[in-house]
Design a protein around this motif. Structure first.
Motif, short mmCIF file in Angstrom:
data_model
loop_
_atom_site.label_atom_id
_atom_site.label_comp_id
_atom_site.label_asym_id
_atom_site.label_seq_id
_atom_site.Cartn_x
_atom_site.Cartn_y
_atom_site.Cartn_z
N GLU A 216 0.83 -1.21 0.00
CA GLU A 216 0.00 0.00 0.00
C GLU A 216 0.87 1.26 0.00
O GLU A 216 0.57 2.24 -0.68
N GLN A 217 1.94 1.21 0.76
CA GLN A 217 2.81 2.38 0.88
C GLN A 217 3.52 2.71 -0.44
O GLN A 217 3.58 3.87 -0.86
N TYR B 125 1.11 4.18 -2.85
CA TYR B 125 0.83 5.58 -2.49
C TYR B 125 1.94 6.50 -2.99
O TYR B 125 1.67 7.56 -3.59
#
Length: 301
Positions: free
Chosen positions: A90-91, A94
């Motif tokens: 997810e990071q 992002y």
């Protein structure tokens, strides 16, 4: 690709950069060197537009550096900047979106890099669960994911074991072959020898040396050789021909480090020694980037 022209940067009473200029050629790996506190990170922060110079300018591909260039630059800072509680996959997605990538494209690229660097099982892990070296791999992927034209790496091998350092080194070389330009800031001079085409050395806020690695090493050759032999020669033979800098005896053979006098050659050294001793080896001492770095910094202190 990048022209840094007469950059000055001051923080309160500290002058971080004093009229620094340098040129980074497209498709090259450029080493930005200097002791701690020399001004390297200040210059990188100006190039990445984290801060602005007090005077001078940076030209990126013929244009004065502006906000439209941010997405074309990848930056791996020395101070790591990952969110500890956020899942890895997810990071990185992002961070890719912050560089303008769409979700589908970013997801495909992240999975490609995770597979390539054997990070496939990390997707749902949190940063705080990873070792320093594993975190560094994640941040390297986030730096190169959007295929930037200019990639700035500040101490990229920090925290890596030799195996992973070699993996990242090979990835840097592969990206460079595909056209990426690098600015590479490090204290590891062996990495400079392996990777860099050109370097600039900054010390006490000023640039004190720049040029191609091969030209600089050629410039600092000083007619010094290792000679390995057995036998003896008269001490007076060295007068006016060479100076012995170091002498040692290993397994019955004598090894001396000599600096040949100005105007004399290695052939003349051999011609003088051969009638008297049995020579096993003659090796020129080529100064390393580490030697040159230390000599230049000491000279300017």
């Amino acid at each position: 690709m990048l022209n840094v022209n007469n950059i000055v940067k001051q923080y309160a009473t500290h002058l971080a950069l004093d009229d620094v200029s340098l040129k980074v050629e497209q498709g090259k790996i450029f080493g930005l060197l200097g002791p701690n506190g020399a001004g390297k990170t200040s210059l990188i922060r100006i190039i990445t537009q984290i801060t602005a110079p007090d005077s001078g300018e940076v030209i990126f591909n013929g244009q004065r550096l502006n906000s439209s260039h941010i997405a074309r630059i990848g930056y791996l800072p020395e101070e790591r900047g990952l969110y500890k509680k956020m899942e890895i996959g997810e990071q990185v997605l992002y961070l890719a979106k912050l560089k303008g990538m769409r979700t589908a494209e970013a997801t495909k690229k992240v999975r490609y890099w995770f597979e390539k660097l054997e990070m496939g099982s990390w997707w749902n892990k949190k940063v705080e669960d990873l070792s320093k070296g594993m975190q560094q791999k994640v941040q390297f992927v986030a730096t190169v994911l959007h295929e930037p034209e200019l990639i700035i790496l500040d101490e990229p091998f920090s925290g890596f074991d030799p195996v992973n350092a070699d993996i990242i080194k090979n990835e840097i070389l592969e990206l460079n072959k595909k056209g990426a330009t690098f600015i590479f800031s490090t204290h590891r001079m062996e990495s400079v020898e392996e990777l860099c085409d050109n370097i600039a050395l900054i010390h006490r806020s000023k640039k004190i040396l720049d040029g191609s690695v091969s030209d600089i090493k050629e410039q600092y050759r000083n007619n010094t050789y290792w000679v390995e032999y057995d036998g003896e020669y008269p001490v007076e033979l060295s007068a006016g021909l060479f100076k012995v800098l170091h002498k040692e005896i290993l397994q019955g053979k004598t090894r001396i480090k000599v600096q040949i006098s100005a105007g004399k050659t290695a052939n003349q050294l051999l011609s003088a020694l051969l009638p008297l001793v049995n020579i096993h080896r003659l090796d020129e001492v080529i100064p390393t980037m580490n030697d040159i770095f230390i000599d230049q910094v000491k000279l300017k202190n």
